[in-house]
Write a protein that holds these residues in place. Sequence first.
Motif, short mmCIF file in Angstrom:
data_model
loop_
_atom_site.label_atom_id
_atom_site.label_comp_id
_atom_site.label_asym_id
_atom_site.label_seq_id
_atom_site.Cartn_x
_atom_site.Cartn_y
_atom_site.Cartn_z
N TRP A 100 0.84 -1.20 0.00
CA TRP A 100 0.00 0.00 0.00
C TRP A 100 0.87 1.25 0.00
O TRP A 100 0.64 2.18 -0.78
CB TRP A 100 -0.94 -0.02 1.20
CG TRP A 100 -1.87 1.16 1.22
CD1 TRP A 100 -3.04 1.29 0.53
CD2 TRP A 100 -1.67 2.38 1.94
NE1 TRP A 100 -3.59 2.52 0.79
CE2 TRP A 100 -2.77 3.22 1.65
CE3 TRP A 100 -0.69 2.85 2.80
CZ2 TRP A 100 -2.90 4.49 2.18
CZ3 TRP A 100 -0.82 4.11 3.34
CH2 TRP A 100 -1.92 4.92 3.02
N HIS A 101 1.89 1.27 0.88
CA HIS A 101 2.80 2.42 0.91
C HIS A 101 3.53 2.57 -0.42
O HIS A 101 3.70 3.69 -0.91
CB HIS A 101 3.81 2.28 2.05
CG HIS A 101 3.25 2.56 3.40
ND1 HIS A 101 2.65 3.76 3.74
CD2 HIS A 101 3.19 1.79 4.51
CE1 HIS A 101 2.25 3.71 5.00
NE2 HIS A 101 2.56 2.52 5.49
N LEU A 102 3.93 1.45 -1.01
CA LEU A 102 4.62 1.49 -2.29
C LEU A 102 3.73 2.16 -3.34
O LEU A 102 4.19 3.00 -4.12
CB LEU A 102 4.99 0.06 -2.71
CG LEU A 102 5.85 -0.08 -3.95
CD1 LEU A 102 6.85 -1.20 -3.74
CD2 LEU A 102 5.02 -0.35 -5.16
N ARG A 103 2.45 1.79 -3.36
CA ARG A 103 1.52 2.41 -4.32
C ARG A 103 1.36 3.91 -4.05
O ARG A 103 1.26 4.70 -4.99
CB ARG A 103 0.16 1.71 -4.28
CG ARG A 103 0.16 0.38 -5.02
CD ARG A 103 -1.25 -0.19 -5.21
NE ARG A 103 -1.95 -0.44 -3.96
CZ ARG A 103 -1.79 -1.52 -3.20
NH1 ARG A 103 -0.96 -2.46 -3.57
NH2 ARG A 103 -2.47 -1.67 -2.09
N GLN A 104 1.32 4.27 -2.77
CA GLN A 104 1.20 5.69 -2.43
C GLN A 104 2.39 6.48 -2.98
O GLN A 104 2.23 7.54 -3.56
CB GLN A 104 1.09 5.88 -0.90
CG GLN A 104 -0.16 5.30 -0.29
CD GLN A 104 -1.42 5.95 -0.83
OE1 GLN A 104 -1.59 7.16 -0.74
NE2 GLN A 104 -2.29 5.16 -1.42
N ARG A 111 1.85 10.72 2.28
CA ARG A 111 1.70 11.85 3.22
C ARG A 111 2.43 11.57 4.54
O ARG A 111 2.31 12.33 5.48
CB ARG A 111 0.21 12.11 3.51
CG ARG A 111 -0.60 12.44 2.28
CD ARG A 111 -0.18 13.78 1.67
NE ARG A 111 -0.91 14.04 0.45
CZ ARG A 111 -0.36 14.07 -0.75
NH1 ARG A 111 0.92 13.85 -0.92
NH2 ARG A 111 -1.09 14.33 -1.82
N ARG A 112 3.14 10.46 4.60
CA ARG A 112 3.86 10.08 5.83
C ARG A 112 5.28 10.64 5.80
O ARG A 112 5.90 10.74 4.75
CB ARG A 112 3.94 8.56 5.95
CG ARG A 112 2.63 7.85 5.84
CD ARG A 112 1.91 7.82 7.14
NE ARG A 112 0.70 7.01 7.01
CZ ARG A 112 -0.09 6.74 7.98
NH1 ARG A 112 0.17 7.17 9.19
NH2 ARG A 112 -1.15 6.01 7.79
N SER A 113 5.79 10.93 6.98
CA SER A 113 7.14 11.48 7.09
C SER A 113 8.18 10.38 7.16
O SER A 113 7.85 9.21 7.41
CB SER A 113 7.25 12.35 8.35
OG SER A 113 7.27 11.51 9.50
N HIS A 114 9.42 10.76 6.99
CA HIS A 114 10.51 9.80 7.12
C HIS A 114 10.57 9.26 8.55
O HIS A 114 10.96 8.11 8.78
CB HIS A 114 11.85 10.41 6.70
CG HIS A 114 12.31 11.52 7.58
ND1 HIS A 114 13.15 11.31 8.65
CD2 HIS A 114 12.04 12.85 7.56
CE1 HIS A 114 13.38 12.48 9.24
NE2 HIS A 114 12.72 13.42 8.60
N VAL A 115 10.13 10.05 9.53
CA VAL A 115 10.11 9.59 10.92
C VAL A 115 9.11 8.45 11.09
O VAL A 115 9.41 7.46 11.75
CB VAL A 115 9.80 10.76 11.89
CG1 VAL A 115 9.66 10.27 13.32
CG2 VAL A 115 10.86 11.85 11.77
N TYR A 116 7.94 8.57 10.49
CA TYR A 116 6.95 7.48 10.53
C TYR A 116 7.57 6.19 10.00
O TYR A 116 7.44 5.13 10.60
CB TYR A 116 5.72 7.86 9.69
CG TYR A 116 4.82 6.67 9.39
CD1 TYR A 116 3.88 6.23 10.31
CD2 TYR A 116 4.95 5.97 8.19
CE1 TYR A 116 3.08 5.13 10.05
CE2 TYR A 116 4.15 4.87 7.92
CZ TYR A 116 3.23 4.45 8.85
OH TYR A 116 2.45 3.36 8.60
#
Length: 140
Positions: A100-104, A111-116
């Motif tokens: 899912w993140h890859l598709r985003q 919309r997520r930060s590198h810290v997340y």
Amino acid sequence: MYLWIKAFHIIAVVTWFAALFYLPRLFVYHAAAEDEVSRERFKVMERKLYRGIMTPSMLVVVALGIWMLALIPAWMQQGWMHAKLTLVAALIAYHFVCAWHLRQFAQDRNRRSHVYFRWFNEAPVIALIAIVVLVVVKPF
């Protein structure tokens, strides 16, 4: 025959975990990237890792794991195996959350930060520790 299956299961586990550790690390760098060239490079790296290594490894892990359980069904009567399989199910879910993140990222919608992603990257480490302890020690 069982030892061959076990050996290749372990090899596939190592490969899958390498990808489970590395893909979220790529997400960290991708989320922090500030130029288009870097972002495009990360998209290619992430896609190739997920499709070429991570997913095939997961499929081999699951297939060989099922084969071993078919050879030694008594393991299904032991609590440590139930705990291990629960963690494996959680890792499979994590695998698909990675997709899912890859598709985003691929659609430039992250919309997520590198810290997340630094925190997200820790989940498979915890699962690996627990699984190895369960399989080696068989505490219950």
